[in-house]
Design a protein around this motif. Structure first.
Motif, short mmCIF file in Angstrom:
data_model
loop_
_atom_site.label_atom_id
_atom_site.label_comp_id
_atom_site.label_asym_id
_atom_site.label_seq_id
_atom_site.Cartn_x
_atom_site.Cartn_y
_atom_site.Cartn_z
N LEU A 95 65.91 -40.21 -27.97
CA LEU A 95 66.37 -38.90 -27.49
C LEU A 95 66.74 -37.99 -28.66
N LEU A 96 67.43 -38.54 -29.66
CA LEU A 96 67.81 -37.73 -30.82
C LEU A 96 66.58 -37.23 -31.56
N ALA A 97 65.57 -38.09 -31.68
CA ALA A 97 64.32 -37.67 -32.33
C ALA A 97 63.63 -36.57 -31.53
N ILE A 98 63.67 -36.65 -30.20
CA ILE A 98 63.10 -35.58 -29.36
C ILE A 98 63.82 -34.27 -29.62
N LEU A 99 65.14 -34.32 -29.68
CA LEU A 99 65.93 -33.11 -29.94
C LEU A 99 65.61 -32.52 -31.31
N ASN A 100 65.22 -33.40 -32.25
CA ASN A 100 64.82 -32.95 -33.59
C ASN A 100 63.34 -32.61 -33.66
N LYS A 101 62.65 -32.73 -32.51
CA LYS A 101 61.21 -32.47 -32.41
C LYS A 101 60.38 -33.39 -33.32
N ASP A 102 60.92 -34.57 -33.57
CA ASP A 102 60.21 -35.60 -34.32
C ASP A 102 59.64 -36.58 -33.30
N PHE A 103 58.54 -36.18 -32.67
CA PHE A 103 58.04 -36.93 -31.52
C PHE A 103 57.43 -38.28 -31.90
N ILE A 131 75.02 -33.89 -31.52
CA ILE A 131 76.32 -34.48 -31.87
C ILE A 131 76.76 -35.46 -30.79
N SER A 132 76.56 -35.08 -29.53
CA SER A 132 76.96 -35.96 -28.42
C SER A 132 76.14 -37.24 -28.41
N VAL A 133 74.85 -37.15 -28.74
CA VAL A 133 74.01 -38.34 -28.81
C VAL A 133 74.47 -39.25 -29.95
N GLN A 134 74.85 -38.66 -31.06
CA GLN A 134 75.36 -39.45 -32.18
C GLN A 134 76.62 -40.21 -31.78
N LEU A 148 58.61 -41.71 -30.20
CA LEU A 148 57.68 -42.63 -29.54
C LEU A 148 57.84 -44.05 -30.08
N ALA A 149 58.02 -44.17 -31.38
CA ALA A 149 58.21 -45.49 -31.99
C ALA A 149 59.47 -46.17 -31.44
N GLU A 150 60.55 -45.40 -31.28
CA GLU A 150 61.78 -45.95 -30.72
C GLU A 150 61.59 -46.32 -29.24
N ALA A 151 60.91 -45.46 -28.50
CA ALA A 151 60.70 -45.71 -27.07
C ALA A 151 59.90 -47.00 -26.84
N ALA A 188 56.15 -41.94 -21.45
CA ALA A 188 55.40 -40.88 -20.75
C ALA A 188 55.96 -39.50 -21.10
N HIS A 189 57.29 -39.41 -21.17
CA HIS A 189 57.94 -38.13 -21.52
C HIS A 189 57.48 -37.67 -22.90
N ILE A 190 57.49 -38.58 -23.86
CA ILE A 190 57.14 -38.21 -25.23
C ILE A 190 55.64 -37.93 -25.37
N GLU A 191 54.82 -38.73 -24.70
CA GLU A 191 53.37 -38.47 -24.74
C GLU A 191 53.06 -37.08 -24.19
N THR A 192 53.81 -36.67 -23.18
CA THR A 192 53.64 -35.32 -22.63
C THR A 192 53.97 -34.27 -23.69
N LEU A 193 55.06 -34.48 -24.40
CA LEU A 193 55.47 -33.53 -25.45
C LEU A 193 54.45 -33.49 -26.59
N LEU A 194 53.74 -34.61 -26.78
CA LEU A 194 52.69 -34.66 -27.80
C LEU A 194 51.37 -34.07 -27.30
#
Length: 213
Positions: free
Chosen positions: A109-117, A88-91, A121-124, A138-144
């Motif tokens: 960041l919102l996609a990360i919170l939704n686990k839609d990596f 909600i705060s990100v929105q 990544l596309a947004e990043a 790099a953060h998202i690639e790590t999560l992937l």
């Protein structure tokens, strides 16, 4: 800052300025002192908490006091609220700040919170500014689970805390608790302001989940 406090600050500034002019203090000196006085009492607390402070408790008190402002709502949510409230705060930030990089950063960041990596990544990858672009990717690639890809981006991370943050996240994903603790501590130590606050509470949550396993 409350309207009454601002009124008193500016009223005092006018009185001091008038007194100095009567005393024939050079006008350049008067306006320099006036600027320093107003900046110290109005803007300095924001810049200090956002960029400079090394005191997590003081930053957190400031964030808590100003949590209704979108830019401080997310750090407050990370420290004190649930993932749902973080979303909600990100929105709120996305609704308030329309700059292109800000939009891509917080959509990611919102996609990360939704686990839609993949979406994250596309947004990043649409971010224009470095080193935040390489750091976010790099953060998202790590999560992937793409650890080598994430590590290849570390030379681009010019802010001192960034490489340690990514190394800490990689260690977390690889269940290497000793390295995680070392790198998390280094990242927090080298960061300042809101970034220090976010890292402290994010790594704190990760450490709790480590210990629960």
């Amino acid at each position: 800052m409350h309207l009454f406090n601002l009124t008193m600050i500016y009223l005092t500034a006018i009185i001091i300025c008038t007194f100095l002019l009567i005393m024939d203090v050079p006008i350049v000196v008067v306006f320099t002192l006036l600027f320093m006085y107003v900046f110290t009492l109005t803007m300095f607390p924001y810049y200090n908490a956002s960029l400079w402070s090394n005191n997590i408790s003081k930053i957190d008190r400031f964030v808590t006091k100003h949590k209704t402002k979108p830019i401080f709502a997310y750090p407050y949510a990370v420290a004190h609220e649930t993932v749902t409230e973080q979303k909600i705060s990100v929105q709120k930030i996305l609704s308030s700040y329309k700059q292109q990089d800000t939009q891509h950063n917080y959509r990611s960041l919102l996609a990360i919170l939704n686990k839609d990596f993949e979406t994250a990544l596309a947004e990043a990858k649409q971010l224009q500014k470095e080193p935040i672009r390489s750091y976010t990717i790099a953060h998202i690639e790590t999560l992937l689970g793409n650890f080598d890809t994430a590590k290849a981006l570390i030379p681009n991370l010019k802010k001192e805390w960034m490489p340690h943050s990514i190394e800490g996240l990689i260690a977390y994903e690889q269940q290497d608790f000793r390295t995680f603790e070392k790198e998390a501590h280094a990242a927090i130590t080298k960061a300042r302001g809101l970034q220090k606050h976010l890292l402290f509470y994010s790594f704190k949550e990760m450490k709790v989940s480590f210990e629960a396993k």
